[in-house]
Scaffold this motif. Structure first.
Motif, short mmCIF file in Angstrom:
data_model
loop_
_atom_site.label_atom_id
_atom_site.label_comp_id
_atom_site.label_asym_id
_atom_site.label_seq_id
_atom_site.Cartn_x
_atom_site.Cartn_y
_atom_site.Cartn_z
N ASP A 1 -4.67 -5.90 0.69
CA ASP A 1 -6.09 -6.21 0.88
C ASP A 1 -6.55 -5.86 2.30
O ASP A 1 -7.05 -6.73 3.02
CB ASP A 1 -6.33 -7.70 0.59
CG ASP A 1 -7.80 -8.07 0.52
OD1 ASP A 1 -8.59 -7.25 0.01
OD2 ASP A 1 -8.15 -9.17 0.97
N ALA B 1 -1.48 -8.76 -3.77
CA ALA B 1 -2.04 -7.41 -3.64
C ALA B 1 -2.30 -7.04 -2.19
O ALA B 1 -2.48 -7.90 -1.33
CB ALA B 1 -3.34 -7.32 -4.44
N THR C 1 -2.01 -4.19 -6.98
CA THR C 1 -3.05 -3.69 -6.08
C THR C 1 -3.94 -2.68 -6.78
O THR C 1 -5.17 -2.71 -6.65
CB THR C 1 -2.40 -3.04 -4.84
OG1 THR C 1 -1.65 -4.03 -4.13
CG2 THR C 1 -3.45 -2.45 -3.91
N ARG D 1 0.82 -1.22 0.00
CA ARG D 1 0.00 0.00 0.00
C ARG D 1 0.85 1.26 0.00
O ARG D 1 0.37 2.35 -0.26
CB ARG D 1 -0.92 0.01 1.23
CG ARG D 1 -2.02 -1.02 1.19
CD ARG D 1 -2.76 -1.07 2.51
NE ARG D 1 -1.90 -1.60 3.56
CZ ARG D 1 -2.28 -1.69 4.84
NH1 ARG D 1 -3.48 -1.26 5.18
NH2 ARG D 1 -1.47 -2.20 5.74
#
Length: 343
Positions: A208, A206, A178, A147
């Motif tokens: 999540d 990714a 992502t 992220r």
């Protein structure tokens, strides 16, 4: 491939090796995380391939050429995916990570001849140091958070063979996956089981935080009839749960390997996933289940799962390597025995 030491990034790598602070280069032209972050919004507007600084990264021009051939969708396509997977196998992921934002549209294009092959190599740069890894401590482990940018160190991944910080390549690839996760999710329901397996493998890398992908994997599992795909969905669920803890999923995985009506491949995948998500001692029943189901024939069949293929060692399929490392560490390592016999 030309000598990577002539690439501009080598100067940065050499300075870091000589003691320079890696943070000095963060966000600059040789930071693949920053380059990918700049590419992602422009892709929607038809970014020119030649405007991307491929030459700033080791083997970048090779990655650009491979992608160009893939996008042309001609016969060379299958071979060119080997260039990208080869970069990852040779521990030189930066240029492959730069290609990820461009590969995703090909992977989701149902009319592209090589989309399955593209999907199979898509998440290669999003994983590092996982080949031959089969322990509870290391299997399915993500060391950084996709992220955000990885910390300005190698982030536990060390450096690639070129001297480039591996954590930067991994973070860049995961950030791209992502960003386009919503476009990749429908592939879990593709008519081709090979595509469904590869999609699960990609999506497991990714970010999540809202458990959207984990929920999609569980929902697909409820509808999936193919035993190998069911196993893939369980391994993907375990991998993404390791990055984003969710205690109910740990319990759910335990129920899956405990379920005698479930396909053996799925029970084995659930057992491996559960072992990676808990520090509890392996129950006697789990040991008996894995020992009974993990025979040579099934282990070789499960090499079709990219997690198991990556975990394999010399003369030892991934499933059997996981069984030995996780449940029978006292047993000799066939790979070590082979090397010992050579000297």
């Amino acid at each position: 491939m030309k000598d990577w030491r002539t690439d501009p990034t080598f100067a940065m790598c050499r300075e870091v090796a000589d003691g320079a602070d890696l943070a000095l280069f963060s966000g600059g032209p040789f930071d693949v995380r920053a380059v990918v972050a700049g590419i992602l919004p422009e892709l929607r507007q038809g970014l020119d391939l030649d405007s991307v600084p491929w030459g700033n990264f080791p083997h970048g021009h090779d990655a650009r050429k491979a992608f160009h051939l893939l996008r042309a969708d001609g016969e060379p396509g299958v071979d060119t995916t080997g260039v990208l997977s080869g970069l990852c196998a040779n521990d030189s992921r930066a240029a492959a990570a730069l290609a990820v934002p461009f590969l995703i549209p090909l992977a989701i294009d149902v009319h592209h001849s090589h989309r399955a092959a593209v999907l199979a190599v898509l998440s290669g740069p999003a994983r590092a140091r996982h080949h031959g890894v089969a322990s509870r401590e290391e299997l399915l482990l993500h060391r950084n958070d996709p992220r955000r940018h990885a910390p300005d160190t190698h982030d536990g991944y060390g450096y690639e063979v070129t001297g480039y910080p591996a954590g930067w390549s991994v973070a860049a690839a995961r950030a791209a996956i992502t960003t386009d996760a919503s476009a990749l999710l429908p592939l879990l329901g593709d008519s081709d089981p090979t595509v469904r397996v590869a999609a699960a493998y990609v999506l497991a890398t990714a970010a999540d935080p809202g458990h959207i992908i984990r929920t999609a994997l569980a929902n697909r599992f409820a509808a999936e009839g193919d035993a190998m795909v069911r196993a893939a969905l369980l391994l993907a669920t375990a991998e993404i749960t390791r990055a984003h803890p969710h205690p109910p999923t740990v319990t759910w995985l335990r129920e899956r390997w405990h379920d005698g009506t479930e396909a053996p491949e799925a029970r084995l995948a659930a057992a491996v996933g559960w072992l990676c998500l808990t520090e509890q001692s392996a129950p006697v029943e789990l040991r008996r289940t894995v020992d009974a189901l993990a025979d040579d024939e099934r282990a070789h069949a499960m090499e079709a799962l990219p997690w198991m293929n990556a975990a394999s060692g010399t003369n030892e399929p991934g499933l059997l390597r996981c069984r030995r490392c996780m449940l029978h560490p006292e047993e000799p390592d066939p790979e070590a025995a082979l090397w010992d016999s050579l000297f």
